[in-house]
Design a protein around this motif. Structure first.
Motif, PDB file in Angstrom:
ATOM      1  N   THR A   1       1.206   2.919   1.027  1.00  0.00           N
ATOM      2  CA  THR A   1       2.491   2.986   0.824  1.00  0.00           C
ATOM      3  C   THR A   1       2.767   2.814  -0.905  1.00  0.00           C
ATOM      4  O   THR A   1       3.469   3.472  -1.410  1.00  0.00           O
ATOM      5  CB  THR A   1       3.435   2.182   1.600  1.00  0.00           C
ATOM      6  OG1 THR A   1       3.160   2.224   2.984  1.00  0.00           O
ATOM      7  CG2 THR A   1       4.917   2.457   1.182  1.00  0.00           C
ATOM      8  N   ALA A   2       2.136   1.697  -1.455  1.00  0.00           N
ATOM      9  CA  ALA A   2       2.379   1.588  -2.562  1.00  0.00           C
ATOM     10  C   ALA A   2       1.739   2.407  -3.574  1.00  0.00           C
ATOM     11  O   ALA A   2       2.430   2.941  -4.509  1.00  0.00           O
ATOM     12  CB  ALA A   2       1.795   0.130  -3.200  1.00  0.00           C
ATOM     13  N   VAL A   3       0.529   3.136  -3.328  1.00  0.00           N
ATOM     14  CA  VAL A   3      -0.163   4.109  -3.968  1.00  0.00           C
ATOM     15  C   VAL A   3       0.683   5.491  -3.709  1.00  0.00           C
ATOM     16  O   VAL A   3       0.911   6.016  -4.863  1.00  0.00           O
ATOM     17  CB  VAL A   3      -1.557   4.080  -3.523  1.00  0.00           C
ATOM     18  CG1 VAL A   3      -2.317   5.580  -3.817  1.00  0.00           C
ATOM     19  CG2 VAL A   3      -2.297   2.894  -3.749  1.00  0.00           C
ATOM     20  N   PHE A   4       1.199   5.747  -2.674  1.00  0.00           N
ATOM     21  CA  PHE A   4       1.798   6.861  -2.657  1.00  0.00           C
ATOM     22  C   PHE A   4       3.094   6.865  -3.327  1.00  0.00           C
ATOM     23  O   PHE A   4       3.630   7.842  -3.835  1.00  0.00           O
ATOM     24  CB  PHE A   4       2.191   7.309  -1.222  1.00  0.00           C
ATOM     25  CG  PHE A   4       3.018   8.507  -0.872  1.00  0.00           C
ATOM     26  CD1 PHE A   4       2.676   9.677  -0.964  1.00  0.00           C
ATOM     27  CD2 PHE A   4       4.572   8.271  -0.625  1.00  0.00           C
ATOM     28  CE1 PHE A   4       3.816  10.853  -0.969  1.00  0.00           C
ATOM     29  CE2 PHE A   4       5.276   9.223  -0.286  1.00  0.00           C
ATOM     30  CZ  PHE A   4       4.929  10.511  -0.471  1.00  0.00           C
ATOM     31  N   SER A   5       3.674   5.792  -3.357  1.00  0.00           N
ATOM     32  CA  SER A   5       4.972   5.495  -4.034  1.00  0.00           C
ATOM     33  C   SER A   5       4.993   5.340  -5.491  1.00  0.00           C
ATOM     34  O   SER A   5       5.807   5.056  -6.160  1.00  0.00           O
ATOM     35  CB  SER A   5       5.948   4.237  -3.431  1.00  0.00           C
ATOM     36  OG  SER A   5       6.083   4.496  -2.062  1.00  0.00           O
ATOM     37  N   LYS A   6       3.689   5.063  -5.887  1.00  0.00           N
ATOM     38  CA  LYS A   6       3.442   4.796  -7.463  1.00  0.00           C
ATOM     39  C   LYS A   6       3.902   3.527  -7.986  1.00  0.00           C
ATOM     40  O   LYS A   6       4.755   3.348  -9.133  1.00  0.00           O
ATOM     41  CB  LYS A   6       3.818   5.971  -8.303  1.00  0.00           C
ATOM     42  CG  LYS A   6       3.075   7.313  -7.936  1.00  0.00           C
ATOM     43  CD  LYS A   6       3.308   8.508  -8.900  1.00  0.00           C
ATOM     44  CE  LYS A   6       2.644   9.776  -8.364  1.00  0.00           C
ATOM     45  NZ  LYS A   6       1.225   9.618  -7.946  1.00  0.00           N
ATOM     46  N   ASP A   7       3.805   2.623  -7.074  1.00  0.00           N
ATOM     47  CA  ASP A   7       4.455   1.158  -7.265  1.00  0.00           C
ATOM     48  C   ASP A   7       3.365   0.328  -8.082  1.00  0.00           C
ATOM     49  O   ASP A   7       2.575  -0.370  -7.261  1.00  0.00           O
ATOM     50  CB  ASP A   7       4.975   0.675  -5.987  1.00  0.00           C
ATOM     51  CG  ASP A   7       5.794  -0.716  -6.181  1.00  0.00           C
ATOM     52  OD1 ASP A   7       5.656  -1.427  -7.466  1.00  0.00           O
ATOM     53  OD2 ASP A   7       6.690  -1.033  -5.358  1.00  0.00           O
ATOM     54  N   GLN A   8       3.344   0.644  -9.144  1.00  0.00           N
ATOM     55  CA  GLN A   8       2.153  -0.112 -10.054  1.00  0.00           C
ATOM     56  C   GLN A   8       2.366  -1.615 -10.000  1.00  0.00           C
ATOM     57  O   GLN A   8       1.113  -2.302  -9.895  1.00  0.00           O
ATOM     58  CB  GLN A   8       2.072   0.416 -11.476  1.00  0.00           C
ATOM     59  CG  GLN A   8       1.883   1.989 -11.675  1.00  0.00           C
ATOM     60  CD  GLN A   8       0.712   2.192 -10.836  1.00  0.00           C
ATOM     61  OE1 GLN A   8      -0.347   1.647 -11.041  1.00  0.00           O
ATOM     62  NE2 GLN A   8       0.629   3.547 -10.399  1.00  0.00           N
ATOM     63  N   GLU A   9       3.184  -2.051  -9.717  1.00  0.00           N
ATOM     64  CA  GLU A   9       3.576  -3.714  -9.905  1.00  0.00           C
ATOM     65  C   GLU A   9       2.847  -4.313  -8.695  1.00  0.00           C
ATOM     66  O   GLU A   9       2.242  -5.120  -8.695  1.00  0.00           O
ATOM     67  CB  GLU A   9       4.952  -4.124 -10.052  1.00  0.00           C
ATOM     68  CG  GLU A   9       5.262  -5.537  -9.990  1.00  0.00           C
ATOM     69  CD  GLU A   9       6.912  -5.833 -10.065  1.00  0.00           C
ATOM     70  OE1 GLU A   9       6.999  -6.615 -11.003  1.00  0.00           O
ATOM     71  OE2 GLU A   9       7.313  -5.603  -9.014  1.00  0.00           O
ATOM     72  N   LEU A  10       3.350  -3.478  -7.516  1.00  0.00           N
ATOM     73  CA  LEU A  10       3.075  -3.888  -6.219  1.00  0.00           C
ATOM     74  C   LEU A  10       1.194  -3.790  -6.033  1.00  0.00           C
ATOM     75  O   LEU A  10       0.533  -4.510  -5.485  1.00  0.00           O
ATOM     76  CB  LEU A  10       3.686  -3.372  -5.160  1.00  0.00           C
ATOM     77  CG  LEU A  10       3.238  -3.467  -3.593  1.00  0.00           C
ATOM     78  CD1 LEU A  10       3.079  -5.011  -3.428  1.00  0.00           C
ATOM     79  CD2 LEU A  10       3.909  -2.858  -2.666  1.00  0.00           C
ATOM     80  N   ILE A  11       0.887  -2.404  -6.640  1.00  0.00           N
ATOM     81  CA  ILE A  11      -0.564  -2.274  -6.611  1.00  0.00           C
ATOM     82  C   ILE A  11      -1.423  -3.409  -7.314  1.00  0.00           C
ATOM     83  O   ILE A  11      -2.257  -4.174  -6.872  1.00  0.00           O
ATOM     84  CB  ILE A  11      -0.832  -1.090  -7.286  1.00  0.00           C
ATOM     85  CG1 ILE A  11      -0.500   0.234  -6.290  1.00  0.00           C
ATOM     86  CG2 ILE A  11      -2.513  -0.922  -7.252  1.00  0.00           C
ATOM     87  CD1 ILE A  11      -0.577   1.522  -6.944  1.00  0.00           C
ATOM     88  N   GLY A  12      -0.752  -3.796  -8.331  1.00  0.00           N
ATOM     89  CA  GLY A  12      -1.328  -4.880  -9.308  1.00  0.00           C
ATOM     90  C   GLY A  12      -1.209  -6.218  -8.431  1.00  0.00           C
ATOM     91  O   GLY A  12      -2.425  -6.984  -8.716  1.00  0.00           O
ATOM     92  N   CYS A  13      -0.249  -6.494  -7.952  1.00  0.00           N
ATOM     93  CA  CYS A  13      -0.078  -7.897  -7.234  1.00  0.00           C
ATOM     94  C   CYS A  13      -1.127  -7.924  -6.116  1.00  0.00           C
ATOM     95  O   CYS A  13      -1.695  -8.952  -5.609  1.00  0.00           O
ATOM     96  CB  CYS A  13       1.322  -8.035  -6.676  1.00  0.00           C
ATOM     97  SG  CYS A  13       2.508  -8.748  -7.926  1.00  0.00           S
ATOM     98  N   LEU A  14      -1.116  -6.799  -5.327  1.00  0.00           N
ATOM     99  CA  LEU A  14      -2.212  -6.820  -4.242  1.00  0.00           C
ATOM    100  C   LEU A  14      -3.671  -6.816  -4.603  1.00  0.00           C
ATOM    101  O   LEU A  14      -4.446  -7.410  -4.100  1.00  0.00           O
ATOM    102  CB  LEU A  14      -2.058  -5.367  -3.420  1.00  0.00           C
ATOM    103  CG  LEU A  14      -0.893  -5.368  -2.301  1.00  0.00           C
ATOM    104  CD1 LEU A  14      -0.761  -3.950  -1.954  1.00  0.00           C
ATOM    105  CD2 LEU A  14      -1.061  -6.248  -1.157  1.00  0.00           C
ATOM    106  N   MET A  15      -3.982  -6.302  -5.702  1.00  0.00           N
ATOM    107  CA  MET A  15      -5.351  -6.402  -6.312  1.00  0.00           C
ATOM    108  C   MET A  15      -5.577  -7.753  -6.804  1.00  0.00           C
ATOM    109  O   MET A  15      -6.689  -8.187  -6.977  1.00  0.00           O
ATOM    110  CB  MET A  15      -5.608  -5.340  -7.482  1.00  0.00           C
ATOM    111  CG  MET A  15      -5.472  -4.067  -7.092  1.00  0.00           C
ATOM    112  SD  MET A  15      -6.755  -3.569  -5.692  1.00  0.00           S
ATOM    113  CE  MET A  15      -8.261  -3.667  -6.415  1.00  0.00           C
TER     114      MET A  15
END
Length: 353
Positions: free
Chosen positions: A163-177
């Protein structure tokens, strides 16, 4: 060491693999989300609770209307869901990919006008793959124990990352990583505390959380029943005042996820919990510790990493709940690998449903 203990400890290694896998599959699953006008998320048991989080987060972050439906509920009450199913895309969540309710629900939904299905499971070439246009397979997180721990957090993280990738939510992607990277120091800092909490005097557990974390938090409550065989419930934080507070007392362990949105209201709720004499653990995404709880007996604050996004930080809360319940089981002489009356997955007999 029990298998359940091993799988709990291994989950962050598996999460690293899962999160990178989802990022690599972006081009593969993006068309599913692009074509989805509405989404129905099917699950059973633990995976139904994850479905609640997945549906909520998909709607909150991507703006795609979504609802979680228990697959068994759909089989029993097909007619009630007719208008919801028509034209919907499907997401199925399953550890084994072989649970009868999930497979039958997907087949039936497609017969009733549902469109493409995205399946997420912890086995390769699972039975559900034959009925799904898109398949995300995470065999490295498959739990061999009956109770799901590592599998739960990885299935949740897989759909959240998608969902984060599709939504281009870079903050969430970064937090998950950052989650796998932060795991070592988190475990070193709090594992002893989780062992101490398991030894406190309590007989039942209550888990409190809100928003997109509600579903996975409900699964955390289920861990009390499955792993250490204690009664448990899940509630939204402030909603716990509307009835459930009556049952909270000195023998109730309360575990709460406190987010950085209006923390004052959440801390006030925890004060009410403490007035009832309940031991309390609050998993806090706020940087500063509130002075009102300083040095209270049987109250522990767990500072969560990845604090900017509680959707990611809740993974650390789940680890804590799993450690507490598993330690409690072992201390009580319960084998967490073999809960009485529980099977890893359910197969309906022919003629059922």
């Amino acid at each position: 060491m029990y298998r359940t203990q091993q799988e709990i400890k291994d989950q962050f290694r598996a999460l690293d693999q899962t999160l990178n896998y989802i990022k690599e599959k972006e081009a593969y699953f993006t068309p599913f989300y692009q074509n989805a006008k509405k989404v129905i998320v099917f699950g059973c048991g633990s995976s139904y609770m994850l479905a609640k989080s997945a549906a909520s987060q998909l709607e909150q972050m991507a703006g795609i209307p979504a609802a979680a439906v228990a697959a068994g509920d759909y089989l029993v009450n097909e007619a009630s869901y007719k208008k919801m199913i028509q034209g919907a895309c499907l997401i199925s969540i399953s550890r084994s990919g072989s649970t009868s309710e999930i497979i039958r629900a997907v087949r039936l939904a497609k017969d009733n006008g549902a469109k493409a299905c995205l399946s997420v499971c912890a086995r390769e070439n699972a039975e559900i793959a034959a009925y799904s246009e898109y398949n995300l397979e995470l065999p490295w997180c498959y739990d061999t124990s009956v109770c799901q721990t590592r599998t739960v957090t990885n299935l949740y993280a897989a759909l959240l990352m998608a969902t984060a990738v599709f939504s281009k939510d870079q903050e969430l992607i970064g937090c998950l990583m950052q989650v796998p990277e932060a795991a070592g120091s988190y475990q070193a800092q709090f594992d002893k505390a989780f062992e101490e909490i398991a030894a406190w005097s309590w007989k039942r557990g209550i888990v409190l959380a809100d928003a997109g974390m509600a579903g996975i938090a409900e699964e955390g409550a289920l861990a009390f029943k499955e792993i250490c065989q204690c009664d448990s419930n899940y509630y939204h934080l402030l909603d716990s005042r509307h009835g459930p507070m009556v049952m909270i007392g000195p023998e109730t362990l309360v575990l709460a996820l406190v987010t950085n949105q209006t923390p004052g209201l959440q801390y006030d709720l925890l004060q009410d919990v403490r007035k009832k004499g309940a031991p309390c653990v609050y998993f806090d995404t706020n940087v500063r510790e509130p002075e009102i709880f300083a040095k209270e007996e049987n109250m522990i604050r767990i500072q969560l990493p990845c604090e900017k996004r509680p959707e990611a930080a809740v993974l650390f809360m789940m680890y804590g709940i799993q450690r507490i319940t598993c330690e409690r089981a072992v201390n009580s002489g319960i084998n967490p690998d073999e809960p009485n009356g529980l099977d890893a997955w359910i197969e309906l007999k022919e003629g059922e449903a």
